[in-house]
Design a protein around this motif. Structure first.
Motif, mmCIF file in Angstrom:
data_model
loop_
_atom_site.group_PDB
_atom_site.id
_atom_site.type_symbol
_atom_site.label_atom_id
_atom_site.label_comp_id
_atom_site.label_asym_id
_atom_site.label_seq_id
_atom_site.Cartn_x
_atom_site.Cartn_y
_atom_site.Cartn_z
ATOM 1 N N LEU A 317 0.836 -1.315 -0.169
ATOM 2 C CA LEU A 317 0.072 -0.236 0.064
ATOM 3 C C LEU A 317 0.942 1.120 0.240
ATOM 4 O O LEU A 317 1.583 1.531 0.942
ATOM 5 N N TYR A 318 1.043 2.110 -1.102
ATOM 6 C CA TYR A 318 1.565 3.414 -1.123
ATOM 7 C C TYR A 318 0.487 4.481 -0.643
ATOM 8 O O TYR A 318 -0.682 4.464 -0.929
ATOM 9 N N TYR A 319 1.059 5.431 0.061
ATOM 10 C CA TYR A 319 0.280 6.786 0.380
ATOM 11 C C TYR A 319 1.116 7.664 0.451
ATOM 12 O O TYR A 319 2.333 7.788 0.741
ATOM 13 N N THR A 320 0.398 8.944 0.454
ATOM 14 C CA THR A 320 1.346 10.024 0.549
ATOM 15 C C THR A 320 0.843 10.804 2.012
ATOM 16 O O THR A 320 -0.244 10.920 2.444
ATOM 17 N N ASN A 321 2.009 11.461 2.540
ATOM 18 C CA ASN A 321 1.750 12.306 3.572
ATOM 19 C C ASN A 321 1.558 13.844 3.292
ATOM 20 O O ASN A 321 2.649 14.515 3.177
ATOM 21 N N SER A 322 0.281 14.272 3.340
ATOM 22 C CA SER A 322 0.225 15.647 2.829
ATOM 23 C C SER A 322 0.307 16.790 3.923
ATOM 24 O O SER A 322 0.496 17.825 3.727
ATOM 25 N N ARG A 323 0.170 16.221 5.299
ATOM 26 C CA ARG A 323 0.334 17.083 6.398
ATOM 27 C C ARG A 323 -0.574 18.339 6.541
ATOM 28 O O ARG A 323 -0.099 19.414 7.066
ATOM 29 N N ILE A 324 -1.635 18.276 5.657
ATOM 30 C CA ILE A 324 -2.468 19.332 5.412
ATOM 31 C C ILE A 324 -3.024 20.112 7.044
ATOM 32 O O ILE A 324 -2.873 21.327 7.198
ATOM 33 N N ASN A 325 -3.298 19.417 8.132
ATOM 34 C CA ASN A 325 -3.638 19.931 9.299
ATOM 35 C C ASN A 325 -2.483 20.690 10.046
ATOM 36 O O ASN A 325 -2.718 21.635 10.823
ATOM 37 N N GLU A 326 -1.246 20.461 9.582
ATOM 38 C CA GLU A 326 -0.042 21.066 10.286
ATOM 39 C C GLU A 326 0.370 22.563 9.805
ATOM 40 O O GLU A 326 1.234 23.110 10.491
ATOM 41 N N ILE A 327 -0.346 22.683 8.656
ATOM 42 C CA ILE A 327 0.093 24.029 7.780
ATOM 43 C C ILE A 327 -0.427 25.278 8.443
ATOM 44 O O ILE A 327 -1.582 25.198 8.220
ATOM 45 N N THR A 328 0.237 26.150 8.920
ATOM 46 C CA THR A 328 -0.118 27.264 9.439
ATOM 47 C C THR A 328 0.574 28.538 8.599
ATOM 48 O O THR A 328 0.147 29.877 9.049
ATOM 49 N N GLY A 329 1.767 28.214 7.864
ATOM 50 C CA GLY A 329 2.208 29.386 7.274
ATOM 51 C C GLY A 329 3.193 28.816 6.129
ATOM 52 O O GLY A 329 2.858 27.822 5.508
ATOM 53 N N PRO A 330 4.234 29.350 5.806
ATOM 54 C CA PRO A 330 5.051 28.903 4.676
ATOM 55 C C PRO A 330 5.428 27.595 4.804
ATOM 56 O O PRO A 330 5.676 26.970 6.114
ATOM 57 N N ILE A 331 5.739 26.697 3.862
ATOM 58 C CA ILE A 331 5.845 25.252 3.944
ATOM 59 C C ILE A 331 7.506 24.920 3.623
ATOM 60 O O ILE A 331 7.911 23.755 3.333
ATOM 61 N N ASN A 332 8.221 26.031 3.258
ATOM 62 C CA ASN A 332 9.545 25.757 2.764
ATOM 63 C C ASN A 332 10.432 24.452 3.315
ATOM 64 O O ASN A 332 11.103 23.973 2.496
ATOM 65 N N ASN A 333 10.492 24.624 4.669
ATOM 66 C CA ASN A 333 11.167 23.582 5.387
ATOM 67 C C ASN A 333 10.480 22.175 5.958
ATOM 68 O O ASN A 333 10.903 21.426 6.315
ATOM 69 N N MET A 334 9.167 22.325 5.350
ATOM 70 C CA MET A 334 8.440 20.983 5.577
ATOM 71 C C MET A 334 8.721 20.018 4.599
ATOM 72 O O MET A 334 8.904 20.341 3.584
ATOM 73 N N VAL A 335 8.586 18.767 5.157
ATOM 74 C CA VAL A 335 8.982 17.647 4.245
ATOM 75 C C VAL A 335 7.542 16.633 4.169
ATOM 76 O O VAL A 335 7.111 16.356 5.243
ATOM 77 N N PHE A 336 7.405 16.393 2.841
ATOM 78 C CA PHE A 336 6.254 15.605 2.445
ATOM 79 C C PHE A 336 6.832 14.309 1.869
ATOM 80 O O PHE A 336 7.594 14.366 0.846
ATOM 81 N N THR A 337 6.082 13.102 2.268
ATOM 82 C CA THR A 337 6.720 12.075 1.715
ATOM 83 C C THR A 337 5.529 11.102 0.924
ATOM 84 O O THR A 337 4.395 11.348 1.398
ATOM 85 N N ILE A 338 6.185 10.069 0.267
ATOM 86 C CA ILE A 338 5.336 9.068 -0.202
ATOM 87 C C ILE A 338 5.938 7.762 0.457
ATOM 88 O O ILE A 338 7.208 7.604 0.626
ATOM 89 N N ASN A 339 5.077 6.983 1.199
ATOM 90 C CA ASN A 339 5.613 5.937 1.982
ATOM 91 C C ASN A 339 4.840 4.590 1.453
ATOM 92 O O ASN A 339 3.786 4.668 0.655
ATOM 93 N N LYS A 340 5.437 3.522 1.643
ATOM 94 C CA LYS A 340 4.461 2.242 1.609
ATOM 95 C C LYS A 340 4.709 1.350 2.669
ATOM 96 O O LYS A 340 5.377 1.283 3.412
ATOM 97 N N ILE A 341 3.653 0.207 2.544
ATOM 98 C CA ILE A 341 3.550 -0.651 3.974
ATOM 99 C C ILE A 341 3.021 -2.050 2.905
ATOM 100 O O ILE A 341 2.085 -2.090 2.249
ATOM 101 N N GLN A 342 3.725 -3.096 3.444
ATOM 102 C CA GLN A 342 3.306 -4.410 3.088
ATOM 103 C C GLN A 342 1.820 -4.836 3.359
ATOM 104 O O GLN A 342 1.525 -4.579 4.828
ATOM 105 N N LEU A 343 1.039 -5.231 2.544
ATOM 106 C CA LEU A 343 -0.280 -5.771 2.955
ATOM 107 C C LEU A 343 -0.155 -7.149 3.566
ATOM 108 O O LEU A 343 0.771 -7.741 3.740
ATOM 109 N N ASP A 344 -1.413 -7.644 4.189
ATOM 110 C CA ASP A 344 -1.266 -8.800 5.046
ATOM 111 C C ASP A 344 -1.110 -9.901 3.868
ATOM 112 O O ASP A 344 -1.554 -9.817 2.973
#
Length: 344
Positions: A317-344
């Protein structure tokens, strides 16, 4: 007897812990570039997109290669648009979603940069992944969207030659006949597509926003389309045959309330009748067996930060971390990722 109960309780706790502590692998990371969509093609090619919610978006769509290196897709020119410049049919304006199906990549261009309103009819660009050339462009007619629409996500029903989309800006679903190019808007401002609350809670902090129909998942075996408001806790489904062939009255009558769930963004089915949904407020992903109604924590923790979009390839399972709730200003130093997890 007490010993047996203790063993059973410990087993249950360990099971829950294992689900929360699954190995999460980072596929790619982007500093200062907020990612929403990810998709993996049938050949394992990874694509991602970055919405134009603010100035400074380097690329709208990228192909992710080895060691997470991203290259503009299909080329630099398609990704060269800047806010305020003229638009055309060979430029990405405000891409929200990318979905690969068979040998095609479907790119949703909301044409609504910075959420300031639709500046040009929303489009679905379709690229042939064998040639990396534009194969087709679908342009939404005026009766398929509103000026405050934000066409959010798309699912491709190859069996029926149909695409289904959610509109998170103005509640509703959009159905596209991929062969004829005809669109129809359904469940417009319907109770099942409308947001249910005006905020979400994150560790005592309120994220104040109203987001309508957003998450979407296709169950091809049962021929049902599932959908969910982002700010809401009810999961709905409607038969795809009714969506395609039914009247608005028939579609409304066929809507099924499936279950109370966490507030999600990303949603997807695996091949075993499991529906995966983000649990935004708890930094998690839940697994729902739609046949039994059983719902469990699939993953949870600091490596899950607003799981925005899901894709499944090679039992991962691939997913993105968009961190929408954490953003209150500039995002220049924020890191956003694509991650994956093995399914059962």
């Amino acid at each position: 007897m007490k010993k047996l109960i203790a063993i059973v309780a410990l087993t249950v706790l360990m099971s829950c812990a294992n689900k929360k502590d699954r190995k999460i692998i980072e596929v790619a990371a982007f500093t200062g570039q907020q990612i929403t969509g990810v998709t993996v093609s049938q050949n394992g090619r990874i694509f991602a997109n970055f919405p134009r919610w603010r100035k400074g978006v380097t690329n709208a769509v990228v192909a992710v290669g080895e060691k997470g290196k991203a290259m503009p897709y299909p080329n630099t020119e398609w990704n060269s648009w800047k806010i305020g410049n003229p638009v055309s049919d060979s430029l990405f304006v405000a891409v929200q979603s990318v979905v690969a199906a068979k040998d095609k990549l479907y790119v949703i261009d909301t044409r609504n940069p910075e959420f300031k309103g639709v500046i040009n009819n929303p489009r679905i660009f379709v690229f042939d992944l064998t040639t990396n050339q534009l194969a087709k462009t679908y342009v939404l007619p005026e009766d398929a969207y509103h000026k405050d629409s934000y066409i959010n996500d798309i699912r491709i029903d190859l069996k029926n030659g149909t695409a289904y989309m959610t509109d998170s800006g103005h509640a509703g679903l959009v159905v596209l006949d991929l062969n004829s190019g005809n669109f129809k808007r359904v469940l417009d401002n319907h109770s099942s597509t409308l947001a249910e609350v005006d905020h979400l809670n994150f560790n005592g902090t309120s994220w104040n926003n109203t987001v309508h129909s957003d998450g979407i998942a296709l169950d091809p075996k049962r021929e049902l389309l599932y959908y969910h408001a982002l700010t809401g806790y009810n999961l709905y489904a409607v038969p795809t045959n009714t969506l395609i062939n039914g009247t608005e009255e028939q579609i409304q009558a066929s809507v099924q309330l499936i279950k109370k769930t966490p507030a999600p963004d990303g949603m997807i089915f695996d091949s075993n009748n499991n529906l995966y949904l983000a649990d935004l407020e708890k930094n998690g992903i839940v697994q729902l067996n739609v046949a039994t109604g059983e719902m469990n924590v699939f993953a949870q923790g600091e490596k899950v930060k607003w799981a925005d979009t899901f894709s499944i390839y090679d039992n991962e399972l691939y997913y993105t971390n968009s961190r929408i709730n954490e953003i209150t200003g500039p995002i220049n130093n924020m890191v956003f990722t694509i991650n994956k997890i093995q399914l059962d």
